[in-house]
Design a protein around this motif. Structure first.
Motif, PDB file in Angstrom:
ATOM      1  N   LEU A 150       0.824  -1.207   0.000  1.00 56.95           N
ATOM      2  CA  LEU A 150       0.000   0.000   0.000  1.00 56.95           C
ATOM      3  C   LEU A 150       0.860   1.260   0.000  1.00 56.95           C
ATOM      4  O   LEU A 150       1.928   1.283   0.608  1.00 56.95           O
ATOM      5  CB  LEU A 150      -0.901   0.022   1.245  1.00 56.95           C
ATOM      6  N   PRO A 151       0.396   2.321  -0.662  1.00 59.17           N
ATOM      7  CA  PRO A 151       1.139   3.590  -0.604  1.00 59.17           C
ATOM      8  C   PRO A 151       1.205   4.120   0.823  1.00 59.17           C
ATOM      9  O   PRO A 151       0.240   4.000   1.585  1.00 59.17           O
ATOM     10  CB  PRO A 151       0.295   4.517  -1.497  1.00 59.17           C
ATOM     11  N   VAL A 152       2.324   4.720   1.174  1.00 58.83           N
ATOM     12  CA  VAL A 152       2.509   5.257   2.526  1.00 58.83           C
ATOM     13  C   VAL A 152       1.469   6.325   2.828  1.00 58.83           C
ATOM     14  O   VAL A 152       0.988   6.439   3.963  1.00 58.83           O
ATOM     15  CB  VAL A 152       3.935   5.839   2.683  1.00 58.83           C
ATOM     16  N   GLU A 153       1.074   7.076   1.796  1.00 53.52           N
ATOM     17  CA  GLU A 153       0.140   8.178   2.043  1.00 53.52           C
ATOM     18  C   GLU A 153      -1.307   7.716   2.227  1.00 53.52           C
ATOM     19  O   GLU A 153      -2.151   8.491   2.680  1.00 53.52           O
ATOM     20  CB  GLU A 153       0.220   9.196   0.893  1.00 53.52           C
ATOM     21  N   ASP A 154      -1.622   6.464   1.899  1.00 54.47           N
ATOM     22  CA  ASP A 154      -2.996   5.969   2.061  1.00 54.47           C
ATOM     23  C   ASP A 154      -3.173   5.472   3.495  1.00 54.47           C
ATOM     24  O   ASP A 154      -3.218   4.273   3.778  1.00 54.47           O
ATOM     25  CB  ASP A 154      -3.286   4.858   1.052  1.00 54.47           C
ATOM     26  N   ILE A 155      -3.301   6.418   4.411  1.00 51.64           N
ATOM     27  CA  ILE A 155      -3.299   6.091   5.834  1.00 51.64           C
ATOM     28  C   ILE A 155      -4.488   5.222   6.209  1.00 51.64           C
ATOM     29  O   ILE A 155      -4.352   4.251   6.965  1.00 51.64           O
ATOM     30  CB  ILE A 155      -3.267   7.380   6.678  1.00 51.64           C
ATOM     31  N   GLU A 156      -5.666   5.541   5.690  1.00 52.74           N
ATOM     32  CA  GLU A 156      -6.845   4.765   6.074  1.00 52.74           C
ATOM     33  C   GLU A 156      -6.723   3.317   5.638  1.00 52.74           C
ATOM     34  O   GLU A 156      -7.072   2.402   6.396  1.00 52.74           O
ATOM     35  CB  GLU A 156      -8.116   5.384   5.484  1.00 52.74           C
ATOM     36  N   ALA A 157      -6.219   3.088   4.426  1.00 50.24           N
ATOM     37  CA  ALA A 157      -6.051   1.706   3.960  1.00 50.24           C
ATOM     38  C   ALA A 157      -5.049   0.965   4.837  1.00 50.24           C
ATOM     39  O   ALA A 157      -5.233  -0.214   5.144  1.00 50.24           O
ATOM     40  CB  ALA A 157      -5.593   1.690   2.505  1.00 50.24           C
ATOM     41  N   ARG A 158      -4.003   1.658   5.261  1.00 48.81           N
ATOM     42  CA  ARG A 158      -3.003   1.026   6.112  1.00 48.81           C
ATOM     43  C   ARG A 158      -3.572   0.761   7.504  1.00 48.81           C
ATOM     44  O   ARG A 158      -3.269  -0.252   8.131  1.00 48.81           O
ATOM     45  CB  ARG A 158      -1.740   1.891   6.177  1.00 48.81           C
ATOM     46  N   MET A 159      -4.412   1.675   7.995  1.00 45.97           N
ATOM     47  CA  MET A 159      -5.082   1.430   9.274  1.00 45.97           C
ATOM     48  C   MET A 159      -6.007   0.223   9.162  1.00 45.97           C
ATOM     49  O   MET A 159      -6.108  -0.590  10.092  1.00 45.97           O
ATOM     50  CB  MET A 159      -5.868   2.672   9.693  1.00 45.97           C
ATOM     51  N   ASP A 160      -6.696   0.106   8.031  1.00 42.49           N
ATOM     52  CA  ASP A 160      -7.609  -1.023   7.842  1.00 42.49           C
ATOM     53  C   ASP A 160      -6.877  -2.358   7.855  1.00 42.49           C
ATOM     54  O   ASP A 160      -7.421  -3.375   8.294  1.00 42.49           O
ATOM     55  CB  ASP A 160      -8.380  -0.865   6.533  1.00 42.49           C
ATOM     56  N   VAL A 161      -5.644  -2.372   7.353  1.00 44.42           N
ATOM     57  CA  VAL A 161      -4.858  -3.619   7.390  1.00 44.42           C
ATOM     58  C   VAL A 161      -4.711  -4.101   8.836  1.00 44.42           C
ATOM     59  O   VAL A 161      -4.914  -5.277   9.140  1.00 44.42           O
ATOM     60  CB  VAL A 161      -3.471  -3.416   6.736  1.00 44.42           C
ATOM     61  N   LEU A 162      -4.343  -3.188   9.740  1.00 45.97           N
ATOM     62  CA  LEU A 162      -4.184  -3.571  11.147  1.00 45.97           C
ATOM     63  C   LEU A 162      -5.493  -4.122  11.696  1.00 45.97           C
ATOM     64  O   LEU A 162      -5.499  -5.128  12.435  1.00 45.97           O
ATOM     65  CB  LEU A 162      -3.759  -2.362  11.991  1.00 45.97           C
ATOM     66  N   ARG A 163      -6.588  -3.485  11.355  1.00 50.16           N
ATOM     67  CA  ARG A 163      -7.877  -3.917  11.888  1.00 50.16           C
ATOM     68  C   ARG A 163      -8.306  -5.253  11.312  1.00 50.16           C
ATOM     69  O   ARG A 163      -8.827  -6.122  12.038  1.00 50.16           O
ATOM     70  CB  ARG A 163      -8.931  -2.826  11.598  1.00 50.16           C
ATOM     71  N   ARG A 164      -8.124  -5.441  10.007  1.00 48.81           N
ATOM     72  CA  ARG A 164      -8.528  -6.710   9.405  1.00 48.81           C
ATOM     73  C   ARG A 164      -7.711  -7.872   9.953  1.00 48.81           C
ATOM     74  O   ARG A 164      -8.256  -8.937  10.269  1.00 48.81           O
ATOM     75  CB  ARG A 164      -8.386  -6.631   7.879  1.00 48.81           C
ATOM     76  N   VAL A 165      -6.400  -7.673  10.055  1.00 47.42           N
ATOM     77  CA  VAL A 165      -5.558  -8.745  10.592  1.00 47.42           C
ATOM     78  C   VAL A 165      -5.984  -9.069  12.021  1.00 47.42           C
ATOM     79  O   VAL A 165      -6.068 -10.239  12.409  1.00 47.42           O
ATOM     80  CB  VAL A 165      -4.070  -8.348  10.535  1.00 47.42           C
ATOM     81  N   ARG A 166      -6.265  -8.045  12.809  1.00 40.75           N
ATOM     82  CA  ARG A 166      -6.706  -8.285  14.193  1.00 40.75           C
ATOM     83  C   ARG A 166      -8.018  -9.054  14.230  1.00 40.75           C
ATOM     84  O   ARG A 166      -8.162 -10.024  14.976  1.00 40.75           O
ATOM     85  CB  ARG A 166      -6.858  -6.967  14.935  1.00 40.75           C
TER      86      ARG A 166
END
Length: 901
Positions: A575-591
């Motif tokens: 994911l692009p570093v600037e796509d913060i929401e998508a990166r936050m979603d990764v943490l949530r989905r994995v959890r």
């Protein structure tokens, strides 16, 4: 091969004739090369004929000295040079493959590199000629208009076979006009450029051709221009993109021309290819595509097609692609044009059994080698196995088999393995149709649902579906799913929970498709909802976890810690570093997914209570560690030259004590080294900003929920204190100002993320503070006062036993253990080594502070109480009344007296 191979009689004459004609050039080769020549000549008339036509080039060809691509600027000279280069390169690649000198993976990589180089040279040559005649193509704002070749299919994945077409899309930056003496608008300019590139590659001349170029995958196919501007491509796929085009773009890769322009197009189309949600419709769509392919294969009588037929290469590709398309939106690590890289990602995430992945790899490369050897026979495109004896024996020779029967036996075995996996994964859903009474009810024409114990809830669901969906395919599919599920309902509570899940899925067709297509997933849903109210609510709130129900071997096997870390890293890396929401979603989905698997193992009794808490604590640590990495990346955006962080996250409470529950907050304290001098800001300011980013990544709600709620009240001075604490300030506070309850909290504190050096410094401070000599009477009074205060605020009001706060409950045991550590750590430092109650109890016994029997009894009581709380949380059932809290209370009183003496 040290000895010349024995050849079938049908191959002998041609091989011997070639060896005789080439006696002199072959005689100059090393002995092993002459042995290879016999096998290669038998396996490939194409290589044999080239050697007979160019005997003087055999040595150079084998040495890798390919003809120059110099052409003097003329089109005919360029085309001729490119063909000579291609022919000699193809002969060399074929020789290596047929002689068994390279792996099939090396062969497809070399073939792909040859095609890529050919495209690059052709684009460069013709673009320069276009500039000479028409000038530079420019955008309307005056900027240069780039032209890119994007490869799809085998070339996109660097998996080209010996006689592949190259599937490409021609794209240019946008509208405008060239600036030369004979200007062209950009569409004419780049269409003409594309036509000339294609002609240089695929037109047949006395020197042959280079590669066939297939442009039919472009928007609107052969009805449209061969080159399209980026904005038009984006609009087309957004408005008209079809399912098969998504699959084609999975293997997209920029290969020639303006590579950055090509990569920009691929990035832009990622949301079209990979849905942000888990795309369960991919199974049905790929199944339908394969059925269409099968019909074409049968119509042509090509059942022995090793690419498109049963158990062929395409079935392997579809198995891999279904995971990519279904999960690639949620897990960017699966987005790879390479089938082997995608398989590796599937394997590393445990999405498919490792032994099946190994079977697929073996079968795939066997089929690819067979495909290449068959096409290298005559440099012709075919995937249908031959019926004649000579080409069959040539194939057997190329692959090192004694004869066709032995080769065919292995071929059928590999195809059968692939097809068995394909048939299972793409099995038709349960086709048991609802009975007439059910259909009449579901369509609002009267009747009633058969599951009378939840009839009211089912009727409410039907009405909601009518209102949201109206008549149509989604409404029909939901009705089919409800019919199939209702037959599995065993009790009213479980049925109500399943219906609550379905109620939240109305209008979300991809999840309905998943459950309707998979009897395994339906069984798991009914089972989990029946066993746990919390699990049912988790599935209802985060339906993204439904994909875990497809495979019981995964569902009931929680991810190992290293796998969690690898999954987080891989998904964030895509994911692009600037796509913060998508990166936050990764943490949530994995959890969410990891927690579902822990809970599934928990309710099925596959994990004991203490291991459940260990797994939940490990999960939290990995998520916190990943969030810290993300926070640092955000700081790097503003301060590109950051040093190593002198910063640690300290876990307190349940996280620190390795006793985390499913909905526990994280009690965190943030510590930094104030003496760090290489930061761009004052350390307190810098680390405060870092921590705000960290908390934002963990606690801010997104469409995927939150990762964790964060509680920072255990920091020095609580809510009135600074969000971050210097190591030096923490030392002063703990030595001079901290209350006894804060020293109690320190017992369950440990570093969970960040700098090892700062974490070790914290541990030394913890050891020092806990090891202080204390007056036992004063200490006992302070601990007792705090316990009574807590009981007054949180204890049960109605007299019923409450496992956590009632006398003889969890908190009483924790306070006893904490008192023991603070009272006796000065003389027995080992009792503070661990942060969890169970192991501290064991250490108290080993130190002789309590008897081994009492230590074991206290630990067992604690386990049982934790289990009761856990059971109540998951199932919603009240704690049983037969727990002997009085006996535990008596044990605590006896041990407290002993530890106070």
């Amino acid at each position: 091969m040290s000895d010349a191979p024995s050849l079938a009689a049908v191959l002998q004459p041609a091989v011997e004739a070639a060896e005789s004609a080439l006696e002199q050039p072959l005689g100059r080769l090393a002995p092993e090369r002459r042995t290879q020549a016999r096998r290669v000549f038998a396996a490939s008339p194409f290589v044999r004929d080239w050697c007979l036509r160019h005997p003087e080039q055999i040595e150079a060809m084998l040495g890798g000295d390919l003809p120059p691509l110099d052409h003097g600027g003329e089109r005919e000279a360029f085309d001729a040079a490119l063909r000579r280069y291609r022919n000699q390169a193809m002969v060399r690649i074929a020789w290596q493959e047929l002689a068994g000198l390279v792996s099939p993976e090396q062969t497809v990589t070399e073939l792909s590199a040859l095609a890529e180089l050919s495209l690059q040279r052709a684009v460069a040559f013709h673009w320069e000629r276009m500039r000479e005649r028409h000038g530079e193509a420019r955008l309307r704002d005056g900027g240069v208009a780039g032209f890119a070749v994007v490869a799809l299919g085998k070339l996109g994945g660097r998996e080209l076979n010996f006689s592949s077409d190259v599937d490409v899309i021609f794209a240019y930056a946008g509208a405008g006009q060239s600036d030369g003496p004979k200007p062209l608008d950009n569409e004419q300019y780049f269409v003409r450029l594309g036509q000339r590139v294609v002609a240089s590659l695929q037109d047949r001349t006395p020197d042959g051709f280079v590669f066939r170029v297939d442009l039919r995958l472009r928007p609107f196919g052969e009805k449209s221009p061969i080159a399209h501007p980026l904005p038009a491509l984006e609009d087309y796929y957004a408005a008209h993109g079809r399912g098969w085009e998504r699959y084609a773009w999975v293997k997209a890769r920029a290969v020639a021309g303006d590579l950055e322009l090509g990569r920009q197009l691929i990035r832009t189309l990622q949301p079209f290819v990979y849905r942000r949600y888990l795309d369960y419709g991919a199974i049905a769509a790929l199944r339908e595509m394969k059925q269409q392919i099968d019909e074409q294969v049968r119509a042509r009588g090509h059942e022995q097609d090793i690419k498109l037929g049963w158990g062929g290469i395409r079935e392997v590709e579809f198995i891999v692609q279904v995971f990519q398309l279904m999960r690639g939106g949620a897990e960017p690590g699966l987005r790879s044009a390479s089938i082997m890289q995608a398989l590796e990602a599937i394997d590393s995430r445990e999405l498919y059994p490792a032994e099946r992945i190994a079977e697929l790899r073996e079968a795939y490369w066997f089929l690819r080698r067979l495909e290449n050897c068959w096409q290298a026979q005559r440099d012709q495109q075919s995937h249908v196995m031959p019926n004649d004896e000579e080409p069959r024996q040539a194939l057997a020779c190329a692959l090192g088999f004694d004869g066709w029967d032995a080769l065919d036996s292995q071929l059928q075995l590999q195809r059968a393995r692939v097809h068995a996996q394909f048939a299972e994964l793409f099995a038709q859903p349960d086709e048991r149709e609802p009975d007439p009474q059910w259909l009449s009810w579901w369509q609002g024409q009267g009747g009633s649902p058969p599951a009378s114990q939840v009839a009211e809830q089912m009727e409410a669901l039907r009405q909601r579906a009518d209102k949201r969906l109206g008549a149509g395919e989604q409404h029909e599919r939901l009705g089919e799913l409800l019919f199939l599920l209702s037959a599995q309902f065993e009790d009213e509570a479980g049925a109500e929970r399943v219906l609550a899940v379905l109620d939240n899925l109305v209008g979300r067709g991809n999840y309905i498709e998943l459950l309707a297509d998979s009897a395994v997933a339906r069984r798991a849903l009914v089972n989990l909802c029946g066993q746990s109210a919390w699990l049912a609510q988790e599935i209802r709130q985060y339906p993204m976890v439904l994909s875990e129900l497809l495979d019981p071997t995964r569902l009931y096997a929680p991810l190992q810690r290293d796998m969690l870390r690898e999954q987080l890293q891989a998904n964030l890396a895509g994911l692009p570093v600037e796509d913060i929401e998508a990166r936050m979603d990764v943490l949530r989905r994995v959890r969410h997914v990891a927690m579902l698997r822990i809970a599934a193992a928990d309710v099925s009794a596959a994990l004991p209570i203490m291991r459940v808490s260990d797994r939940l604590s490990e999960l939290a640590e990995e998520i916190v560690g990943a969030a810290l990495g993300e926070a640092r990346r955000q700081m790097l955006q503003r301060y590109p030259e950051l040093p190593e962080l002198a910063f640690a996250v300290i876990g307190y409470g349940k996280l620190g004590g390795l006793e985390l529950g499913y909905t526990s907050d994280l009690d965190l304290v943030f510590v930094y080294d104030a003496e760090q001098t290489d930061l761009p800001l004052d350390p307190a300011v810098f680390y405060t900003r870092l921590v705000k980013h960290l908390i934002h990544f963990l606690a801010t709600p997104t469409g995927a929920g939150t990762a964790y709620e964060i509680d920072t009240r255990l920091r020095p001075s609580g809510r009135s204190g600074l969000l971050v604490t210097s190591l030096q300030g923490l030392e002063r506070y703990q030595r001079e100002q901290a209350w006894t309850w804060e020293h109690q909290a320190l017992i369950r504190a440990r570093p969970v993320a960040g700098s090892e050096r700062v974490g070790e410094a914290f541990n030394r401070l913890r050891e020092e503070i806990l090891g202080r000599p204390r007056d036992l009477a004063t200490l006992r009074g302070e601990v007792d006062d705090m316990r009574e205060k807590m009981r007054g605020e949180l204890g049960p009001r109605n007299g019923d036993f409450q496992p956590k706060q009632s006398p003889g409950g969890i908190v009483d045991i924790e306070f006893l253990v904490q008192f023991a550590v603070l009272a006796h750590c000065a003389r027995h430092p080992q009792i503070a080594r661990f942060t969890d109650v169970i192991r501290i109890c064991e250490e108290l016994g080993r130190a002789g502070l309590v008897s081994a029997e009492d230590a074991q009894a206290l630990a067992e009581a604690y386990r049982e109480l934790r289990s009761l709380v856990h059971q109540h949380f998951l199932s919603g059932e009240a704690a049983p009344r037969d727990f002997d809290s009085a006996a535990v209370q008596a044990l605590i009183s006896r041990l407290q007296a002993r530890l106070s003496g």
